[in-house]
Design a protein around this motif. Sequence first.
Motif, PDB file in Angstrom:
ATOM      1  N   ASP A   1      -3.689   9.273  -1.887  1.00 49.60           N
ATOM      2  CA  ASP A   1      -3.660   8.491  -0.655  1.00 49.60           C
ATOM      3  C   ASP A   1      -4.691   7.369  -0.745  1.00 49.60           C
ATOM      4  O   ASP A   1      -5.751   7.422  -0.112  1.00 49.60           O
TER       5      ASP A   1
ATOM      6  N   ASP B   1       2.004   2.184  -2.625  1.00 51.80           N
ATOM      7  CA  ASP B   1       2.761   1.747  -1.445  1.00 51.80           C
ATOM      8  C   ASP B   1       3.903   2.712  -1.139  1.00 51.80           C
ATOM      9  O   ASP B   1       4.792   2.410  -0.356  1.00 51.80           O
TER      10      ASP B   1
ATOM     11  N   ALA C   1       4.601   7.202  -0.700  1.00 50.49           N
ATOM     12  CA  ALA C   1       4.076   8.560  -0.686  1.00 50.49           C
ATOM     13  C   ALA C   1       5.231   9.514  -0.938  1.00 50.49           C
ATOM     14  O   ALA C   1       6.373   9.247  -0.551  1.00 50.49           O
TER      15      ALA C   1
ATOM     16  N   HIS D   1       8.795   6.379  14.170  1.00 51.24           N
ATOM     17  CA  HIS D   1       7.795   5.624  13.405  1.00 51.24           C
ATOM     18  C   HIS D   1       8.427   4.607  12.463  1.00 51.24           C
ATOM     19  O   HIS D   1       9.637   4.623  12.217  1.00 51.24           O
TER      20      HIS D   1
ATOM     21  N   MET E   1       7.897   4.225   9.209  1.00 47.85           N
ATOM     22  CA  MET E   1       8.169   4.650   7.841  1.00 47.85           C
ATOM     23  C   MET E   1       9.631   5.060   7.662  1.00 47.85           C
ATOM     24  O   MET E   1      10.231   5.660   8.550  1.00 47.85           O
TER      25      MET E   1
ATOM     26  N   HIS F   1      12.392   7.282   5.332  1.00 43.34           N
ATOM     27  CA  HIS F   1      12.379   8.520   4.561  1.00 43.34           C
ATOM     28  C   HIS F   1      13.632   8.671   3.712  1.00 43.34           C
ATOM     29  O   HIS F   1      14.739   8.307   4.133  1.00 43.34           O
TER      30      HIS F   1
ATOM     31  N   LYS G   1       8.193   8.345   1.617  1.00 43.16           N
ATOM     32  CA  LYS G   1       8.015   7.377   2.695  1.00 43.16           C
ATOM     33  C   LYS G   1       7.235   6.183   2.159  1.00 43.16           C
ATOM     34  O   LYS G   1       6.478   6.283   1.193  1.00 43.16           O
ATOM     35  N   ASN G   2       7.442   5.033   2.762  1.00 41.31           N
ATOM     36  CA  ASN G   2       6.706   3.812   2.407  1.00 41.31           C
ATOM     37  C   ASN G   2       5.415   3.759   3.227  1.00 41.31           C
ATOM     38  O   ASN G   2       5.406   4.092   4.409  1.00 41.31           O
ATOM     39  N   VAL G   3       4.313   3.361   2.566  1.00 40.76           N
ATOM     40  CA  VAL G   3       2.991   3.409   3.206  1.00 40.76           C
ATOM     41  C   VAL G   3       2.138   2.232   2.751  1.00 40.76           C
ATOM     42  O   VAL G   3       2.444   1.551   1.781  1.00 40.76           O
ATOM     43  N   ASN G   4       1.038   2.010   3.470  1.00 38.46           N
ATOM     44  CA  ASN G   4      -0.097   1.189   3.025  1.00 38.46           C
ATOM     45  C   ASN G   4       0.176  -0.296   2.839  1.00 38.46           C
ATOM     46  O   ASN G   4      -0.553  -0.963   2.101  1.00 38.46           O
ATOM     47  N   ARG G   5       1.169  -0.829   3.504  1.00 38.62           N
ATOM     48  CA  ARG G   5       1.398  -2.266   3.423  1.00 38.62           C
ATOM     49  C   ARG G   5       1.564  -2.831   4.823  1.00 38.62           C
ATOM     50  O   ARG G   5       1.948  -2.137   5.761  1.00 38.62           O
TER      51      ARG G   5
END
Length: 248
Positions: free
Chosen positions: A160, A165, A167, A185, A187, A189, A239-243
Amino acid sequence: MEISALTRSVVKRNHAVISPDGYINSNVPGWTGCTVNVIINEQMGARLCQTLVTLQAGGQLLGKTQASQIFFYVVEGQIQVSVDGQDQTLSTGEFVYVPIGKEYRFEDPAAGTQVLTFHKVYEPLEGHEVPGVLFGEKDDSKAPIYMNDEALRIQVLLPDHLGFDMAVNIFTYQTGGNLPMVETHIMEHGLLYLQGQGIYMLDHEWYPIKKGDSIWMAPYCQQWFTAMGKEPAVYIYYKNVNRFPTVV
């Protein structure tokens, strides 16, 4: 005789349930001696690709990542893997993350080995390096309790930090366990059920789900799940994250 017009698969505007009864095989260059089923893809409106590959003895997955990174997870069986000079044998519950610009080779599988893949176009982030190759495994001892509910546990498979980008997690529900809220949300999936069964609510529609089923959830598709039956329900999901949350 079973009526061939019946299926549990459903494809909607913002979600899909794909059961194995409707699989049609695809050909992927460099992936030979195997059956490739493209479960989720951009053609349905998703921003990821999810495949399930079943290998024969002597099958191979050869290639090089380009714009997309790939997460490979062994659902069942065993296979030899070589990525960026690193060689390992992967068995059931083990995985390798292959970042962009890397050659990979999967070979010498046990007959019937199944490999799940998640593909996502990588979005670089200034000030953060592109992640490296990562091997790992499903390990229930590394799955802490989720939201103070003993019936729910999540193992995080990818680090994490902001270089990533995407998870990939494994969510385990004991019998009767359920999400504590209806999630809404940004994100997206993609997921595959590894064990058990239950009921999923997607966009206020209710679906029976069991081992072998896949689900796509678009951003803001409302979602809720409860496990049913005599064994835990377990799924692996992307899931898509951090952008930054905008379309460029």
